[in-house]
Write an enzyme that holds these catalytic residues in place. Structure first.
Site, mmCIF file in Angstrom:
data_model
loop_
_atom_site.group_PDB
_atom_site.id
_atom_site.type_symbol
_atom_site.label_atom_id
_atom_site.label_comp_id
_atom_site.label_asym_id
_atom_site.label_seq_id
_atom_site.Cartn_x
_atom_site.Cartn_y
_atom_site.Cartn_z
ATOM 1 N N ASP A 148 -4.894 2.254 9.548
ATOM 2 C CA ASP A 148 -5.934 2.624 8.788
ATOM 3 C C ASP A 148 -5.516 2.391 7.196
ATOM 4 O O ASP A 148 -4.264 2.612 6.783
ATOM 5 C CB ASP A 148 -6.123 4.292 9.002
ATOM 6 N N HIS A 165 -7.761 -6.460 5.274
ATOM 7 C CA HIS A 165 -7.633 -6.616 6.836
ATOM 8 C C HIS A 165 -6.693 -7.695 7.082
ATOM 9 O O HIS A 165 -5.625 -7.819 7.977
ATOM 10 C CB HIS A 165 -8.881 -6.995 7.726
ATOM 11 N N LEU A 224 9.154 -6.014 25.474
ATOM 12 C CA LEU A 224 8.166 -5.174 24.893
ATOM 13 C C LEU A 224 6.913 -5.381 25.258
ATOM 14 O O LEU A 224 6.528 -6.402 25.278
ATOM 15 C CB LEU A 224 8.461 -5.527 23.169
HETATM 16 C C1 IPE Z 1 -9.530 4.271 12.968
HETATM 17 O O1 IPE Z 1 -9.846 3.995 11.734
HETATM 18 C C2 IPE Z 1 -9.818 3.078 13.777
HETATM 19 C C3 IPE Z 1 -8.731 1.961 13.727
HETATM 20 C C4 IPE Z 1 -7.540 2.149 12.996
HETATM 21 C C5 IPE Z 1 -9.078 0.846 14.439
HETATM 22 P P1 IPE Z 1 -11.233 4.275 11.096
HETATM 23 O O2 IPE Z 1 -11.108 3.787 9.563
HETATM 24 O O3 IPE Z 1 -12.369 3.463 11.651
HETATM 25 O O4 IPE Z 1 -11.359 6.054 11.287
HETATM 26 P P2 IPE Z 1 -12.368 7.020 10.633
HETATM 27 O O5 IPE Z 1 -13.775 6.436 10.867
HETATM 28 O O6 IPE Z 1 -11.956 6.854 9.340
HETATM 29 O O7 IPE Z 1 -12.187 8.230 11.173
HETATM 30 C C1 IPE Z 2 -8.425 0.027 9.154
HETATM 31 O O1 IPE Z 2 -8.651 -0.231 7.787
HETATM 32 C C2 IPE Z 2 -8.550 -1.181 10.270
HETATM 33 C C3 IPE Z 2 -10.042 -0.879 10.758
HETATM 34 C C4 IPE Z 2 -10.491 0.269 11.178
HETATM 35 C C5 IPE Z 2 -10.393 -2.220 11.451
HETATM 36 P P1 IPE Z 2 -10.022 0.502 7.419
HETATM 37 O O2 IPE Z 2 -10.925 -0.619 7.037
HETATM 38 O O3 IPE Z 2 -10.631 1.553 8.101
HETATM 39 O O4 IPE Z 2 -9.554 0.676 5.841
HETATM 40 P P2 IPE Z 2 -10.240 1.982 4.881
HETATM 41 O O5 IPE Z 2 -10.054 3.230 6.029
HETATM 42 O O6 IPE Z 2 -11.698 1.710 4.557
HETATM 43 O O7 IPE Z 2 -9.290 2.157 3.797
HETATM 44 MG MG MG Z 3 -10.386 3.651 7.861
#
Ligand code: IPE
Ligand code: IPE
Ligand code: MG
Length: 254
Positions: free
Chosen positions: A18, A35, A129
């Site tokens: 995240d 990303h 792995l």
């Molecule tokens: C969790 O991250 C999902 C992934 C890392 C794929 P999100 O950014 O979607 O989670 P929430 O919505 O903040 O809980």
């Molecule tokens: C995690 O990073 C990637 C996915 C959920 C695909 P985020 O896109 O959720 O990044 P934040 O939480 O907005 O910083």
């Molecule tokens: Mg996120």
């Protein structure tokens, strides 16, 4: 080994990757740039797990809830996954890494899934792995699906309702033949599980770091593993019992 006890490494590490969006925002970039930068962290974490001999790694890359994001971001994410699968294929083959899917194939764009399915098939015989990619994954969906599959087996006479147990339910999950995660890492400081491996993380150690996913590289991963090794896993027992039995916490879990 980098301050780590090679005999007490987790067998299975699961990561909620995240913070890509926040990483990009801090640099006044578009979320997609976050990303892209995060893809390099994925590569590094896989490589490190392989080098250390951690047998299972599960990476949460796209949740069922992520479909609610702007269409443009969703499209960019699938495009990136496809690019990642292509660019990483030679490394997976060379390092004998088995790739698996944890999640719902339905809904994943066909071209991406075709690429993914080919990689899963071509790496199925490797055992150094196992990397589970959680794509279009939701923990509640997975448990509900397991219940449906069990019900179908009851209906067809292969199973009896009285056979239902935690072990039997687990055998209907995507992770049927994989040990439960010992360690769950979440980057970017959010203290929630976001529908990730709800069943499997019952006794996992949770490690939450403020580091944003694109900044989570080898040293951050090693630090998470060191912290894991400082924990005492009691599995409901007392600290004294663990000492008396002369067992490592990992042995207690088995
Ligand atoms: C969790 O991250 C999902 C992934 C890392 C794929 P999100 O950014 O979607 O989670 P929430 O919505 O903040 O809980
Ligand atoms: C995690 O990073 C990637 C996915 C959920 C695909 P985020 O896109 O959720 O990044 P934040 O939480 O907005 O910083
Ligand atoms: Mg996120």
């Amino acid at each position: 080994m980098e301050g780590l006890d090679p005999h007490r490494l987790p067998r299975h590490v699961a990561v909620i990757m995240d913070g890509n969006g926040r990483w990009a925002k801090k640099r006044l970039l578009h979320r997609v740039a976050g990303h892209e930068a995060g893809a390099e962290s994925v590569r590094v974490v896989i490589e490190t797990a392989r080098r250390l001999g951690i047998p299972y790694l599960t990476l949460y890359a796209f949740s069922k809830e992520n479909w609610q994001r702007p269409q443009r971001e969703i499209q960019a994410l699938w495009h990136l996954f496809r690019r990642f699968l292509r660019s990483e294929r030679p490394r997976m083959m060379e390092n004998e890494i088995r790739v698996r899917h944890v999640g719902d194939p339905d809904g994943i764009p066909e071209d991406v899934y075709a690429e993914f399915a080919a990689l899963i098939r071509d790496t199925a015989h490797f055992n150094k792995l196992t990397v589970n990619l959680a794509l279009n994954y939701g923990g509640r969906h997975e448990i509900a699906r397991a219940a449906r599959l069990f019900a179908e087996d009851v209906q067809s006479g292969r199973r009896d309702p009285s056979e239902m147990s935690p072990e039997v339910l687990a055998s209907y999950l995507f992770t049927a033949d994989i040990p439960d995660p010992d360690l769950v890492i979440r980057t970017s400081g959010e203290c929630r599980v976001s529908n990730f491996l709800l069943w499997q993380i019952a006794y996992a150690e949770l490690y939450i770091t403020e580091t944003l996913w694109p900044d989570f590289r080898e040293e951050e991963f090693l630090e998470a593993l060191r912290e894991y090794q400082r924990r005492e896993r009691r599995f409901g027992k007392t600290s004294e019992q663990l000492g008396q039995e002369g067992l490592t916490p990992e042995a207690v879990a088995r």
